[in-house]
Scaffold this motif. Structure first.
Motif, PDB file in Angstrom:
ATOM      1  N   SER A  89       0.836  -1.201   0.000  1.00 53.18           N
ATOM      2  CA  SER A  89       0.000   0.000   0.000  1.00 53.18           C
ATOM      3  C   SER A  89       0.871   1.251   0.000  1.00 53.18           C
ATOM      4  N   HIS A  90       0.253   2.372  -0.284  1.00 54.15           N
ATOM      5  CA  HIS A  90       0.995   3.637  -0.206  1.00 54.15           C
ATOM      6  C   HIS A  90       1.465   3.883   1.226  1.00 54.15           C
ATOM      7  N   TRP A  91       0.731   3.366   2.212  1.00 56.18           N
ATOM      8  CA  TRP A  91       1.154   3.496   3.615  1.00 56.18           C
ATOM      9  C   TRP A  91       2.389   2.636   3.865  1.00 56.18           C
ATOM     10  N   ASP A  92       2.420   1.418   3.292  1.00 53.63           N
ATOM     11  CA  ASP A  92       3.592   0.539   3.438  1.00 53.63           C
ATOM     12  C   ASP A  92       4.843   1.217   2.885  1.00 53.63           C
ATOM     13  N   ILE A  93       4.727   1.770   1.686  1.00 58.62           N
ATOM     14  CA  ILE A  93       5.875   2.411   1.038  1.00 58.62           C
ATOM     15  C   ILE A  93       6.242   3.703   1.763  1.00 58.62           C
ATOM     16  N   GLY A  94       5.241   4.419   2.265  1.00 61.01           N
ATOM     17  CA  GLY A  94       5.511   5.619   3.054  1.00 61.01           C
ATOM     18  C   GLY A  94       6.378   5.312   4.263  1.00 61.01           C
ATOM     19  N   LYS A  95       6.127   4.170   4.880  1.00 58.52           N
ATOM     20  CA  LYS A  95       6.910   3.772   6.057  1.00 58.52           C
ATOM     21  C   LYS A  95       8.354   3.462   5.672  1.00 58.52           C
ATOM     22  N   VAL A  96       8.551   2.804   4.530  1.00 55.40           N
ATOM     23  CA  VAL A  96       9.902   2.479   4.062  1.00 55.40           C
ATOM     24  C   VAL A  96      10.693   3.765   3.843  1.00 55.40           C
TER      25      VAL A  96
END
Length: 153
Positions: A89-96
């Motif tokens: 998700s965009h949230w997953d990638i945001g965390k990375v």
């Protein structure tokens, strides 16, 4: 400042900023670097400074406002459609990106927005955004080492 969560408010602001960048990139089919460069320092600082407010709003509306204001046009980069596996998700990638940017800012002793610009414009951004590779779920310290070495190690 009261910290009622596990992370500081500014870490959450960086997380939202990076997630919004990814959301805009998916929506406009641009690379993350293209979105960051189109937003420029002015809009990136605004997003980062007001992330706690934007986070409470509808992300579609917020993204549409920045797409319009920064004049981000639609392109043809679609790493979601080309993904053969589970799509983060965009949230997953945001965390990375949040973790890597925070490490870079601390390591290089620079402002978070400056680190954000450097990370998204580095070689590692295209590696993280290849969802058919394993880069986006690698250990954050490994990503930092790759960034510092300017190559996958």
């Amino acid at each position: 400042m009261v910290n009622s969560g596990r992370e500081s408010a500014k870490d959450n602001d960086l997380f939202f900023t990076c997630s919004l960048i990814d959301y805009i990139a998916r929506k406009t089919k641009n690379t993350r670097a293209e979105v960051v460069n189109a937003l420029g320092e002015k809009y990136l600082i605004k997003i980062y400074d007001l992330a706690d407010i934007y986070h409470s709003d509808n992300i579609d509306r917020v993204s549409d406002d920045f797409i319009r204001d920064a004049k981000i046009s639609t392109a043809d980069f679609d790493n979601v459609a080309s993904c053969k596996y589970a799509i983060p998700s965009h949230w997953d990638i945001g965390k990375v990106y949040k973790r890597l940017i925070k490490f870079v800012a601390e390591y290089e002793k620079i402002d978070v927005v400056d680190a954000l610009l450097k990370v998204y414009n580095s070689f590692i951004s295209s590696k993280i955004d290849d969802y058919n590779s394993s880069m986006y779920y690698e250990n954050p310290l490994y990503l930092l080492e790759c960034y510092l070495e300017n190559k996958v190690i």
